[in-house]
Design a protein around this motif. Structure first.
Motif, PDB file in Angstrom:
ATOM      1  N   ARG A 146      28.040  50.133  29.382  1.00 52.93           N
ATOM      2  CA  ARG A 146      28.470  51.325  29.928  1.00 52.93           C
ATOM      3  C   ARG A 146      28.294  51.484  31.350  1.00 52.93           C
ATOM      4  O   ARG A 146      29.328  52.026  32.194  1.00 52.93           O
ATOM      5  CB  ARG A 146      27.994  52.720  29.137  1.00 52.93           C
ATOM      6  N   GLN A 147      27.012  51.213  31.903  1.00 49.61           N
ATOM      7  CA  GLN A 147      26.710  51.376  33.320  1.00 49.61           C
ATOM      8  C   GLN A 147      27.562  50.284  34.321  1.00 49.61           C
ATOM      9  O   GLN A 147      28.110  50.832  35.156  1.00 49.61           O
ATOM     10  CB  GLN A 147      25.352  51.237  33.504  1.00 49.61           C
ATOM     11  N   ALA A 148      27.878  49.203  33.724  1.00 47.38           N
ATOM     12  CA  ALA A 148      28.831  48.342  34.376  1.00 47.38           C
ATOM     13  C   ALA A 148      30.331  48.638  34.315  1.00 47.38           C
ATOM     14  O   ALA A 148      30.661  48.828  35.244  1.00 47.38           O
ATOM     15  CB  ALA A 148      28.547  47.107  33.537  1.00 47.38           C
ATOM     16  N   ALA A 149      30.630  49.399  33.257  1.00 50.05           N
ATOM     17  CA  ALA A 149      32.009  49.810  33.206  1.00 50.05           C
ATOM     18  C   ALA A 149      32.308  50.861  34.078  1.00 50.05           C
ATOM     19  O   ALA A 149      33.356  51.293  34.694  1.00 50.05           O
ATOM     20  CB  ALA A 149      32.164  50.286  31.845  1.00 50.05           C
ATOM     21  N   GLU A 150      31.087  51.865  34.556  1.00 51.25           N
ATOM     22  CA  GLU A 150      31.184  53.002  35.578  1.00 51.25           C
ATOM     23  C   GLU A 150      31.567  52.468  36.825  1.00 51.25           C
ATOM     24  O   GLU A 150      32.240  53.233  37.493  1.00 51.25           O
ATOM     25  CB  GLU A 150      29.975  53.766  35.491  1.00 51.25           C
ATOM     26  N   LEU A 151      31.175  51.186  37.150  1.00 53.23           N
ATOM     27  CA  LEU A 151      31.496  50.655  38.599  1.00 53.23           C
ATOM     28  C   LEU A 151      32.579  49.713  38.744  1.00 53.23           C
ATOM     29  O   LEU A 151      33.172  49.185  39.803  1.00 53.23           O
ATOM     30  CB  LEU A 151      30.232  49.604  38.898  1.00 53.23           C
ATOM     31  N   GLY A 152      33.388  49.415  37.539  1.00 48.04           N
ATOM     32  CA  GLY A 152      34.656  48.642  37.519  1.00 48.04           C
ATOM     33  C   GLY A 152      35.877  49.616  38.330  1.00 48.04           C
ATOM     34  O   GLY A 152      36.391  48.872  39.227  1.00 48.04           O
TER      35      GLY A 152
ATOM     36  N   THR B 253      35.830  46.636  48.178  1.00 48.52           N
ATOM     37  CA  THR B 253      34.998  45.758  47.937  1.00 48.52           C
ATOM     38  C   THR B 253      33.949  45.854  49.335  1.00 48.52           C
ATOM     39  O   THR B 253      33.316  45.208  49.547  1.00 48.52           O
ATOM     40  CB  THR B 253      35.442  44.251  47.862  1.00 48.52           C
ATOM     41  N   ASP B 254      34.307  46.989  50.013  1.00 49.74           N
ATOM     42  CA  ASP B 254      33.504  47.291  51.194  1.00 49.74           C
ATOM     43  C   ASP B 254      32.016  47.495  50.625  1.00 49.74           C
ATOM     44  O   ASP B 254      31.733  48.403  49.749  1.00 49.74           O
ATOM     45  CB  ASP B 254      34.011  48.509  51.845  1.00 49.74           C
TER      46      ASP B 254
ATOM     47  N   ALA C 122      37.591  41.458  38.190  1.00 52.28           N
ATOM     48  CA  ALA C 122      38.549  40.980  39.209  1.00 52.28           C
ATOM     49  C   ALA C 122      38.656  42.077  40.153  1.00 52.28           C
ATOM     50  O   ALA C 122      39.017  43.150  40.036  1.00 52.28           O
ATOM     51  CB  ALA C 122      39.952  40.460  38.453  1.00 52.28           C
ATOM     52  N   VAL C 123      38.998  41.500  41.244  1.00 50.96           N
ATOM     53  CA  VAL C 123      39.081  42.343  42.593  1.00 50.96           C
ATOM     54  C   VAL C 123      40.313  41.856  43.356  1.00 50.96           C
ATOM     55  O   VAL C 123      41.191  40.936  42.956  1.00 50.96           O
ATOM     56  CB  VAL C 123      37.782  42.319  43.449  1.00 50.96           C
ATOM     57  N   ALA C 124      40.581  42.329  44.298  1.00 51.51           N
ATOM     58  CA  ALA C 124      41.889  41.986  45.413  1.00 51.51           C
ATOM     59  C   ALA C 124      41.778  40.656  45.553  1.00 51.51           C
ATOM     60  O   ALA C 124      40.892  39.645  45.610  1.00 51.51           O
ATOM     61  CB  ALA C 124      41.954  42.777  46.706  1.00 51.51           C
ATOM     62  N   ASP C 125      42.811  39.853  45.571  1.00 46.95           N
ATOM     63  CA  ASP C 125      43.309  38.632  46.092  1.00 46.95           C
ATOM     64  C   ASP C 125      42.605  37.838  44.962  1.00 46.95           C
ATOM     65  O   ASP C 125      42.487  36.679  45.248  1.00 46.95           O
ATOM     66  CB  ASP C 125      42.708  38.174  47.399  1.00 46.95           C
ATOM     67  N   ALA C 126      42.704  38.470  43.710  1.00 48.46           N
ATOM     68  CA  ALA C 126      42.464  37.592  42.616  1.00 48.46           C
ATOM     69  C   ALA C 126      41.247  36.784  42.854  1.00 48.46           C
ATOM     70  O   ALA C 126      40.716  35.929  41.977  1.00 48.46           O
ATOM     71  CB  ALA C 126      43.526  36.186  42.321  1.00 48.46           C
ATOM     72  N   ARG C 127      40.322  37.488  43.413  1.00 49.31           N
ATOM     73  CA  ARG C 127      38.849  37.018  43.433  1.00 49.31           C
ATOM     74  C   ARG C 127      38.120  37.662  42.354  1.00 49.31           C
ATOM     75  O   ARG C 127      38.579  38.703  41.710  1.00 49.31           O
ATOM     76  CB  ARG C 127      38.372  37.274  44.740  1.00 49.31           C
TER      77      ARG C 127
END
Length: 490
Positions: free
Chosen positions: A42-48, A55-56, A128-133
């Motif tokens: 649940r804590q990990a899902a909060e940061l998704g 990604t700053d 997954a974040v921007a630019d498929a990274r």
């Protein structure tokens, strides 16, 4: 029995409790483990959402600080480094507890993973974040969280198991009490019946008793009633047979009444001394009348004893042995003087109470004295001696005859080993009278040279003095030193 049932109950309940407690404890532990990692997910899902937007690193630090795990230093975020880093590297935002290899493996696999670290475990979740990274969220789960509540749950389960065991013991004890109470009542009735109380019955009114014991008590009471009926029938039959002697006794009494003489005293009082002015025929007639009266008295006693059902009062089961010995010696003295026998009685100057009915002791003494007259020649001397000890009264009948060849065989009922014409019942009667008190009868060689019959009547349940505790059927050779102290010559 109650303790045995309690032990069985403890064993069975403990095994059943363990069969449920062990799986329950494992289930509780697994539930606590799953709960801890569910909270980490649940804590990990909060940061998704935050990672999906930016990604700053500064923004991510502010996002971490806003969560409970991030504020406690339990959550970290690994984001891709800015281009052109080769190979692609991950930059940690927050406190990290895993190495680059574990992070690279999770990022490459694209699936969550749990890694054990000192002090607990770490949940690694790729995002997954921007630019498929790929970024990785790290959530630390302390070991205390993995087992939180397990100890308390185990204590509660253990308390429940202990309560169940205690309840089962209490129930078993109550059941055991019912069984033991019924069994004791049945055993007590059996002991009373065995001791001679024909009125003893097992209690059957306790409806709480087990059905099997209730049936056993009913069957025991039916058996006791049947035994009482059979004994009553046998006693009536014996009384009827004894009563048949009354007709010839009546004829004999009428015939002796027709003889000459008066109504003189008892035998031994004025017989065999001569010079008292009593005619010989009159003395013989008086002796015959007295013998008939005595025989009639004995027949009456046999009838009364045969009809008795064992309900004699305790007082009727006691008598003074000294008085009985004097009485029977006086009775036999007339015949002794007629046959020219020297005789003596000693030790009857003080009372000697014994737990035997007077008639039974008189019968035993008559059997012993009758053997002297029956199996020894005329003019053979005899003596009767009585001695008291702390635990017994001893009665000895001694004679100067040939003795008993086989003392052990003479004591066997109906053996007839006492001599010609002997039925073997007289000594058996005396023996049973002695054994009814816990004593015994022994046959041996007397100091007069003939036979000696020693009747030991126990007066106390205490252990007798050393030397009197063992039953001896016959004795040969020298006698104990204690016996010589109360021997008086004829």
């Amino acid at each position: 029995m109650r303790w045995a049932l309690a032990k069985v109950s403890i064993a069975v309940t403990t095994m059943v409790a363990l069969a449920f407690l062990v799986p329950l404890a494992l289930t509780v532990q697994r539930t606590a483990h799953d709960r801890a990692f569910t909270d980490a997910e649940r804590q990990a899902a909060e940061l998704g959402p935050a990672l999906a937007i930016t990604t700053d690193q500064a923004a991510l630090r502010r996002a971490l600080a806003s969560t409970r795990g991030g504020a406690d230093g339990l959550v970290a975020v690994h984001v891709p480094a800015p281009e052109p880093a080769r190979p692609p590297a991950l930059v940690a935002v927050g406190r990290s507890r895993v190495g680059a290899a574990e992070l690279a493996a999770v990022a490459g696999a694209g699936s969550s993973s749990v890694v054990a670290v000192p002090g607990g475990s770490v949940l690694l979740r790729p995002v997954a974040v921007a630019d498929a990274r790929i970024a990785v969220i790290e959530v630390f789960v302390p070991a205390a969280e993995l087992g939180r509540g397990v100890a308390r749950a185990c204590l509660v389960l253990g308390g429940v198991a202990a309560a169940l065991v205690l309840a089962s013991v209490l129930v078993a004890d109550r059941l055991g009490t019912r069984i033991v109470r019924s069994a004791r009542g049945l055993a007590g009735a059996a002991r009373e019946l065995g001791s001679g109380d024909l009125t003893a019955r097992a209690p059957t009114s306790d409806r709480a008793a087990p059905a099997e014991l209730h049936e056993a008590a009913v069957a025991f009471n039916a058996m006791a009633d049947r035994v009482r009926q059979l004994l009553a029938a046998e006693r009536e039959r014996a009384a009827d047979l004894s009563h048949r002697l009354r007709t010839p006794l009546t004829v004999l009494r009428l015939n002796t009444a027709a003889l000459g003489g008066g109504t003189g005293g008892l035998p031994g009082e004025g017989h065999g001394h001569g010079g008292d002015g009593v005619d010989g025929d009159a003395a013989a007639a008086e002796a015959a009348r007295h013998a008939v009266a005595q025989l009639e008295h004995e027949v009456d006693y046999i009838i009364r004893a045969a009809r008795a059902l064992g309900d004699e009062q305790p007082a009727a089961r006691r008598c003074d042995a000294a008085e009985v010995v004097r009485d029977r010696a006086d009775f036999w003295s007339a015949l002794a003087e007629d046959q020219g026998r020297r005789w003596s009685v000693s030790g009857v100057d003080r009372p000697a109470p014994v737990p035997v009915a007077r008639a039974e002791l008189a019968t035993a003494l008559d059997a012993l004295l009758g053997n002297v007259f029956r199996h020894t020649a005329e003019r053979v001397a005899f003596a009767v001696e009585l001695r008291r000890t702390d635990h017994a009264v001893w009665v000895r009948v001694l004679d100067a005859g040939p003795g008993v060849p086989d003392p052990e065989a003479a004591l066997r009922r109906g053996s007839g080993a006492g001599g010609v014409g002997s039925t073997g019942l007289g000594l058996d009667i005396a023996r049973r009278v002695a054994e009814s008190t816990g004593g015994d009868l022994t046959i041996g060689r007397s100091q007069l040279g003939g036979a000696e019959a020693r009747l030991r009547l126990r007066t106390s349940p205490a252990r007798p003095p050393e030397g009197h505790g063992r039953r001896v059927r016959h004795r040969r050779g020298s006698r104990p030193a204690e016996s010589t102290a109360f021997l008086s010559g004829p």
